[in-house]
Write a protein that holds these residues in place. Structure first.
Motif: not given
Length: 362
Positions: A328, A240, A181, A307, A233-236, A231
């Motif tokens: 999360q 990851v 990050e 989120r 969430l950041k990758n559809q 993670f």
């Protein structure tokens, strides 16, 4: 009274004088690590924002109240204690707080937790969370405990006590989270350089624990970090791949480092737990373990409930038993229980060179 009866009575008196119970498998557990095993240290860090001291944390714990555990209920530290017939090792900062001054020595001898949410192997990891106890500081606190116990019970008795105790180390997750990050960290280090530095620094701290009495170590690798809801969430919503790859590479390096460290010191016995393999097993075979949701957090907001962190205003899933992830990043109580079952009695798929039950008996 015969000699044998007298001997038994003396033995029982010694055990109970230090608060031991006959059901205990080891004298004590000393815990080092991050939020996966923090049982409340961060509640005593006034500036820290990494605290699980509000609803909905602890909703399935005793009295349904938050305890500083990043879970809906118990975490891995609690289950390890249960397996060993021990009460959960209390937070170090609670023992040195006002009101506990007269109980310190007895509490220290029965085990202590130094684990802190947001902590990493590197001292700078806690910058993201404003304040935590990085591993170096945790070991510093342990050396204070060690010196105090020498004064209390003597060096010989203490070494015997510590040689049979378990030193549990669960650390490294936040270092890798921080790396992936941080564009600054990624500019300064390749992933391999960063992982190598983690292992070098961890070895230094493990050596300090050994030099101060530790002999039996339970050491966990990092999990499938790329599959945490944050993670995904950041990758559809998918894991990851790069983060998971370096999680595996770190764990491989950790196993090699532990073998080397053991060969350099007499008397070290350790059990390594492959958290990645255990977590991946749950994700790939959820129904076998009673789970239905492997992607979303139970407590949170927005897509995948990821989120935002678990907050008092968060949406809460109706059945925590269905979810692998509580928030999360952290497992539910149900997932933590399964992990500790594998730590304690797991096959070579999950533990090496021995599991915790064998570590206790060694």
């Amino acid at each position: 009274m015969g000699f044998k009866a007298l001997l038994v009575c003396s033995f029982v008196l010694f055990f109970y004088s230090y608060g031991f119970s006959m059901a205990q498998m080891v004298p004590a557990v000393y815990v080092f690590g991050d939020s996966l095993v923090d049982v409340g240290n961060n509640n005593y860090l006034t500036l820290s924002i990494a605290k699980a001291n509000h609803r909905h944390y602890g909703i399935d714990f005793l009295n349904h109240k938050p305890t500083g555990r990043f879970s809906n209920g118990k975490n891995a530290a609690d289950f390890i204690g249960e397996k060993l017939g021990l009460a959960t090792s209390p937070p170090y900062l609670s023992l040195i707080s006002k009101g506990n001054k007269n109980e310190n020595n007895a509490s220290f001898i029965n085990g202590v937790s130094f684990a802190s949410a947001g902590a990493g192997i590197f001292d700078g990891t806690d910058e993201r969370y404003r304040q935590s106890l990085p591993l170096t500081k945790q070991v510093n606190y342990y050396t204070n405990v060690y010196e105090e116990l020498i004064r209390e019970v003597g060096a010989s008795a203490l070494q015997k006590h510590l040689s049979k105790s378990i030193f549990a180390v669960v650390i490294g997750n936040n270092d890798l989270f921080g790396y992936f990050e941080s564009s600054e960290l990624r500019k300064k280090n390749t992933p391999q350089q960063y992982v190598d530095s983690m292992l070098f620094s961890l070895k230094l701290q493990l050596q300090r624990l050994y030099d101060n009495g530790g002999r039996k170590f339970e050491i966990a690798g990092v999990g499938a970090l790329g599959c945490c809801p944050m993670f995904r969430l950041k990758n559809q919503t998918e894991c990851v791949v790069e983060t998971n790859y370096w999680s595996v590479q770190y764990n491989k390096g950790l196993q090699s480092m532990l073998k080397e460290w053991q060969s350099e010191n007499q008397g070290i016995i350790y059990s390594y737990f492959d958290t990645y393999v255990a977590m991946n097993d749950l994700i790939q075979n959820p129904a076998s373990y009673g789970f239905t949701d492997v992607k979303a957090a139970c407590c949170g907001l927005g897509e995948l409930n990821a989120r935002a962190p678990c907050l008092p205003v968060s949406h809460l899933c109706p059945n925590r038993q269905d979810h692998i992830f509580w928030d999360q990043f952290h497992p539910t109580e149900a997932a933590s229980r399964i992990f500790v079952d594998k730590i304690f009695d797991g096959s070579s798929t999950y533990t090496s060179p021995i599991n915790m039950r064998q570590l206790v008996a060694a």
